[in-house]
Design a protein around this motif. Structure first.
Motif, PDB file in Angstrom:
ATOM      1  N   LEU A  62       0.750  -1.430   0.139  1.00 17.88           N
ATOM      2  CA  LEU A  62      -0.058  -0.082   0.207  1.00 17.88           C
ATOM      3  C   LEU A  62       0.906   1.054   0.134  1.00 17.88           C
ATOM      4  CD1 LEU A  62      -3.170  -1.038   2.370  1.00 17.88           C
ATOM      5  CD2 LEU A  62      -3.083  -0.555  -0.104  1.00 17.88           C
ATOM      6  N   PHE A  63       1.967   1.440   1.000  1.00 15.84           N
ATOM      7  CA  PHE A  63       3.000   2.281   0.685  1.00 15.84           C
ATOM      8  C   PHE A  63       3.585   2.456  -0.388  1.00 15.84           C
ATOM      9  CE2 PHE A  63       6.739   4.540   1.650  1.00 15.84           C
ATOM     10  CZ  PHE A  63       6.575   5.718   2.476  1.00 15.84           C
ATOM     11  N   LEU A  64       4.078   1.723  -1.225  1.00 19.13           N
ATOM     12  CA  LEU A  64       4.677   1.668  -2.447  1.00 19.13           C
ATOM     13  C   LEU A  64       3.616   2.171  -3.438  1.00 19.13           C
ATOM     14  CD1 LEU A  64       6.903  -1.330  -2.138  1.00 19.13           C
ATOM     15  CD2 LEU A  64       7.663   0.958  -1.767  1.00 19.13           C
ATOM     16  N   ALA A  65       2.361   1.537  -3.289  1.00 26.35           N
ATOM     17  CA  ALA A  65       1.318   2.009  -4.337  1.00 26.35           C
ATOM     18  C   ALA A  65       1.127   3.470  -4.289  1.00 26.35           C
ATOM     19  CB  ALA A  65       0.143   1.243  -4.164  1.00 26.35           C
ATOM     20  N   GLY A  66       0.984   4.072  -2.940  1.00 26.67           N
ATOM     21  CA  GLY A  66       0.659   5.437  -3.048  1.00 26.67           C
ATOM     22  C   GLY A  66       1.961   6.097  -3.593  1.00 26.67           C
ATOM     23  N   ALA A  67       3.152   5.694  -3.241  1.00 24.51           N
ATOM     24  CA  ALA A  67       4.283   6.457  -3.607  1.00 24.51           C
ATOM     25  C   ALA A  67       4.524   6.492  -4.994  1.00 24.51           C
ATOM     26  CB  ALA A  67       5.623   5.878  -3.304  1.00 24.51           C
ATOM     27  N   TYR A  68       4.077   5.321  -6.004  1.00 24.85           N
ATOM     28  CA  TYR A  68       4.059   5.086  -7.297  1.00 24.85           C
ATOM     29  C   TYR A  68       2.624   5.947  -7.824  1.00 24.85           C
ATOM     30  CZ  TYR A  68       4.237   3.100 -11.970  1.00 24.85           C
ATOM     31  OH  TYR A  68       4.443   2.974 -13.436  1.00 24.85           O
ATOM     32  N   VAL A  69       1.830   6.253  -7.254  1.00 30.43           N
ATOM     33  CA  VAL A  69       0.673   7.067  -7.793  1.00 30.43           C
ATOM     34  C   VAL A  69       1.257   8.651  -7.634  1.00 30.43           C
ATOM     35  CG1 VAL A  69      -1.822   8.055  -7.228  1.00 30.43           C
ATOM     36  CG2 VAL A  69      -1.380   5.508  -6.928  1.00 30.43           C
ATOM     37  N   ALA A  70       1.670   9.063  -6.609  1.00 33.92           N
ATOM     38  CA  ALA A  70       2.262  10.236  -6.559  1.00 33.92           C
ATOM     39  C   ALA A  70       3.292  10.362  -7.702  1.00 33.92           C
ATOM     40  CB  ALA A  70       2.947  10.414  -5.451  1.00 33.92           C
ATOM     41  N   TYR A  71       4.247   9.533  -8.153  1.00 29.85           N
ATOM     42  CA  TYR A  71       5.107   9.655  -9.253  1.00 29.85           C
ATOM     43  C   TYR A  71       4.517   9.703 -10.426  1.00 29.85           C
ATOM     44  CZ  TYR A  71       8.820   7.856 -12.167  1.00 29.85           C
ATOM     45  OH  TYR A  71       9.881   7.889 -13.185  1.00 29.85           O
ATOM     46  N   LEU A  72       3.502   8.960 -10.765  1.00 31.96           N
ATOM     47  CA  LEU A  72       2.654   9.224 -11.872  1.00 31.96           C
ATOM     48  C   LEU A  72       1.906  10.362 -12.184  1.00 31.96           C
ATOM     49  CD1 LEU A  72       0.931   5.468 -12.250  1.00 31.96           C
ATOM     50  CD2 LEU A  72       3.269   6.405 -13.366  1.00 31.96           C
ATOM     51  N   ILE A  73       1.562  11.069 -11.013  1.00 32.54           N
ATOM     52  CA  ILE A  73       0.748  12.384 -11.311  1.00 32.54           C
ATOM     53  C   ILE A  73       1.563  13.634 -11.177  1.00 32.54           C
ATOM     54  CG2 ILE A  73      -1.537  11.112 -10.504  1.00 32.54           C
ATOM     55  CD1 ILE A  73       0.090  13.893  -8.153  1.00 32.54           C
ATOM     56  N   LEU A  74       2.784  13.458 -10.914  1.00 32.08           N
ATOM     57  CA  LEU A  74       3.501  14.504 -10.793  1.00 32.08           C
ATOM     58  C   LEU A  74       3.865  15.337 -12.245  1.00 32.08           C
ATOM     59  CD1 LEU A  74       5.172  16.338  -9.147  1.00 32.08           C
ATOM     60  CD2 LEU A  74       7.208  14.978  -9.279  1.00 32.08           C
ATOM     61  N   PRO A  75       4.066  14.489 -13.395  1.00 31.37           N
ATOM     62  CA  PRO A  75       4.203  15.328 -14.430  1.00 31.37           C
ATOM     63  C   PRO A  75       2.792  16.087 -15.017  1.00 31.37           C
ATOM     64  CG  PRO A  75       5.255  13.253 -14.604  1.00 31.37           C
ATOM     65  CD  PRO A  75       4.549  12.895 -13.432  1.00 31.37           C
ATOM     66  N   THR A  76       1.561  15.317 -14.901  1.00 32.60           N
ATOM     67  CA  THR A  76       0.595  15.776 -15.186  1.00 32.60           C
ATOM     68  C   THR A  76       0.287  17.186 -14.349  1.00 32.60           C
ATOM     69  OG1 THR A  76      -0.283  13.883 -16.031  1.00 32.60           O
ATOM     70  CG2 THR A  76      -1.859  15.439 -15.630  1.00 32.60           C
ATOM     71  N   ALA A  77       0.528  17.153 -12.991  1.00 36.61           N
ATOM     72  CA  ALA A  77       0.376  18.217 -12.199  1.00 36.61           C
ATOM     73  C   ALA A  77       1.318  19.474 -12.675  1.00 36.61           C
ATOM     74  CB  ALA A  77       0.588  17.976 -10.798  1.00 36.61           C
ATOM     75  N   ALA A  78       2.624  18.917 -12.847  1.00 33.77           N
ATOM     76  CA  ALA A  78       3.459  20.133 -13.349  1.00 33.77           C
ATOM     77  C   ALA A  78       3.031  20.648 -14.438  1.00 33.77           C
ATOM     78  CB  ALA A  78       5.042  19.381 -13.378  1.00 33.77           C
ATOM     79  N   GLU A  79       2.691  19.956 -15.471  1.00 36.64           N
ATOM     80  CA  GLU A  79       2.064  20.637 -16.709  1.00 36.64           C
ATOM     81  C   GLU A  79       0.804  21.427 -16.514  1.00 36.64           C
ATOM     82  OE1 GLU A  79       0.922  19.089 -21.262  1.00 36.64           O
ATOM     83  OE2 GLU A  79       0.880  17.809 -19.627  1.00 36.64           O
ATOM     84  N   ALA A  80       0.034  21.013 -15.783  1.00 31.82           N
ATOM     85  CA  ALA A  80      -1.328  22.136 -15.396  1.00 31.82           C
ATOM     86  C   ALA A  80      -0.679  23.235 -14.729  1.00 31.82           C
ATOM     87  CB  ALA A  80      -2.189  21.144 -14.555  1.00 31.82           C
ATOM     88  N   LEU A  81       0.376  23.327 -13.726  1.00 25.56           N
ATOM     89  CA  LEU A  81       0.647  24.427 -12.937  1.00 25.56           C
ATOM     90  C   LEU A  81       1.272  25.355 -14.022  1.00 25.56           C
ATOM     91  CD1 LEU A  81       2.024  22.593  -9.472  1.00 25.56           C
ATOM     92  CD2 LEU A  81      -0.169  24.172 -10.106  1.00 25.56           C
ATOM     93  N   LEU A  82       2.318  25.009 -14.838  1.00 27.33           N
ATOM     94  CA  LEU A  82       3.173  25.376 -15.775  1.00 27.33           C
ATOM     95  C   LEU A  82       2.313  26.198 -16.817  1.00 27.33           C
ATOM     96  CD1 LEU A  82       6.178  23.424 -16.302  1.00 27.33           C
ATOM     97  CD2 LEU A  82       5.991  25.696 -14.927  1.00 27.33           C
ATOM     98  N   ASP A  83       1.193  25.730 -17.116  1.00 23.90           N
ATOM     99  CA  ASP A  83      -0.057  26.287 -17.972  1.00 23.90           C
ATOM    100  C   ASP A  83      -0.416  27.658 -17.466  1.00 23.90           C
ATOM    101  OD1 ASP A  83       0.216  24.619 -19.970  1.00 23.90           O
ATOM    102  OD2 ASP A  83      -1.580  23.469 -19.228  1.00 23.90           O
ATOM    103  N   PHE A  84      -0.320  28.014 -16.281  1.00 25.29           N
ATOM    104  CA  PHE A  84      -0.541  29.277 -15.962  1.00 25.29           C
ATOM    105  C   PHE A  84       0.429  30.595 -15.981  1.00 25.29           C
ATOM    106  CE2 PHE A  84      -3.208  26.441 -13.033  1.00 25.29           C
ATOM    107  CZ  PHE A  84      -4.535  26.990 -13.513  1.00 25.29           C
ATOM    108  N   SER A  85       1.628  30.060 -16.419  1.00 24.56           N
ATOM    109  CA  SER A  85       2.758  31.039 -16.636  1.00 24.56           C
ATOM    110  C   SER A  85       2.210  32.158 -17.688  1.00 24.56           C
ATOM    111  CB  SER A  85       3.780  30.107 -17.268  1.00 24.56           C
ATOM    112  OG  SER A  85       4.242  29.338 -16.267  1.00 24.56           O
ATOM    113  N   PRO A  86       2.381  33.313 -17.416  1.00 20.80           N
ATOM    114  CA  PRO A  86       2.126  34.303 -18.533  1.00 20.80           C
ATOM    115  C   PRO A  86       3.120  34.365 -19.497  1.00 20.80           C
ATOM    116  CG  PRO A  86       3.106  35.368 -16.527  1.00 20.80           C
ATOM    117  CD  PRO A  86       2.861  33.694 -16.310  1.00 20.80           C
ATOM    118  N   ALA A  87       2.655  34.914 -20.614  1.00 19.67           N
ATOM    119  CA  ALA A  87       3.658  35.136 -21.888  1.00 19.67           C
ATOM    120  C   ALA A  87       4.967  35.951 -21.467  1.00 19.67           C
ATOM    121  CB  ALA A  87       2.838  35.667 -23.143  1.00 19.67           C
ATOM    122  N   GLY A  88       5.881  35.442 -22.036  1.00 21.22           N
ATOM    123  CA  GLY A  88       6.952  36.379 -21.772  1.00 21.22           C
ATOM    124  C   GLY A  88       7.990  35.924 -20.508  1.00 21.22           C
TER     125      GLY A  88
END
Length: 320
Positions: free
Chosen positions: A147-173
């Motif tokens: 269960l602990f390793l499954a939770g850690a792996y879920v965090a590892y999987l969703i991190l790129p998607t979360a990073a992409e969603a957060l970077l989309d708020f970057s203003p132009a320039g």
């Protein structure tokens, strides 16, 4: 003298696991030392394979949002080939690379040494349990580690998607330069939070097997538990974005209902084996309302060897 006192205590050790406060503190120290040594040992191995571990942690995010820039080129807020938001990992300071290496190796040590420190945690809690509850030690470790390793792996999987969603708020320039030390901090926090949160159903099932809560009680708490899980997900996630919060809350809610199902099945099994198992010591059992069949009374025999008392008539005295 101290050695003889300790030997005497071991000889008269309570079979129920009860011990003085000093012994509890001594055992806590020993358990913590074993857990820390296991984490440090795996951390040293993580330092040896530092490059491989670093590529494993940063690879998915760089594949999703990394900028393809060459040496000497200026960093831009958007990739020239795809016109999408991208970012570049950086390390600041002279001791920055060494600090990042320690953080990455320590994260690997905490995750990979989870079987050891989970077993030590159970070993510290087991003396306070009843004898019939200690038999779940193997099941606790065998279920808690996946269960602990499954939770850690879920965090590892969703991190790129979360990073992409957060970077989309970057203003132009603007330029997106992510400090590698801050990124490792976020990864380690997500891994630990997700891993420990996935232990919730195991704790609930152990409480049910120990007789502290019933499946009906857990099912009746589902509204409060869902709200608490949502609040915990909002507070515990370091990024704070809805995607990461949902990725943490939804699996925990599903695991909670799975724990409720296991608890209900265990309650039915317990009722079949012992219908009075759920009764408290001071609680009266239910009375059966089916009347018993009363047979005819047998006549009284003559117990005086054929002699009758002058006060008796036909075998009965005046009082009867």
């Amino acid at each position: 003298m101290l050695k003889s006192a300790r030997t005497q205590y071991e000889q008269v050790k309570d079979p129920e696991g009860r011990m003085p406060l000093a012994e509890h503190l001594r055992e806590l120290r020993n358990r913590l030392m074993k857990a820390v040594l296991a984490i440090l040992a795996v951390t040293v191995v993580g330092m040896v394979f530092y490059d491989q571990v670093a590529d494993f942690l940063t690879g998915p995010m760089l594949d999703r949002v990394g900028c393809e820039t060459g040496l000497g080129e200026s960093f831009g807020d958007r990739d020239s080939t795809t016109d999408e938001v991208c970012a570049t990992l950086t390390i600041n300071g002279l001791v920055g690379p060494f600090t990042v290496m320690l953080k990455i190796a320590l994260t690997a040590g905490v995750v990979l040494a989870s079987p050891v420190w989970l077993y030590q945690l159970w070993g510290f809690l087991a003396p306070g349990l009843h004898r019939h509850e200690k038999k779940y030690a193997g099941a606790f470790v065998a279920t808690g580690v996946p269960l602990f390793l499954a939770g850690a792996y879920v965090a590892y999987l969703i991190l790129p998607t979360a990073a992409e969603a957060l970077l989309d708020f970057s203003p132009a320039g603007t330029e997106n330069l992510i400090d590698l030390g801050d990124f490792v901090d976020i990864v380690s926090r997500l891994v630990i939070v997700f891993g420990l949160a996935f232990e919730l159903p195991l704790v609930l099932v152990l409480l049910n097997f120990g007789g502290l809560v019933t499946g009906r009680q857990l099912l009746g708490w589902w509204r409060i538990m869902v709200v608490c899980i949502a609040v915990f997900s909002a507070v515990a996630t370091p990024t704070g974005d809805p995607l990461t919060m949902g990725a943490l809350a939804v699996p925990i809610v599903l695991l909670y209902f799975a724990a409720v199902g296991v608890s209900l099945l265990n309650d039915r099994r317990r009722e079949r084996s012992n219908p009075y198992a759920d009764l408290d010591d001071d609680e009266a059992s239910e009375l059966e309302h089916v009347p018993e069949q009363v047979t005819a009374a047998a006549p009284l025999g003559d117990d005086d060897g054929g002699r009758r008392d002058s006060n008796r008539r036909d075998g009965y005295d005046d009082a009867t």
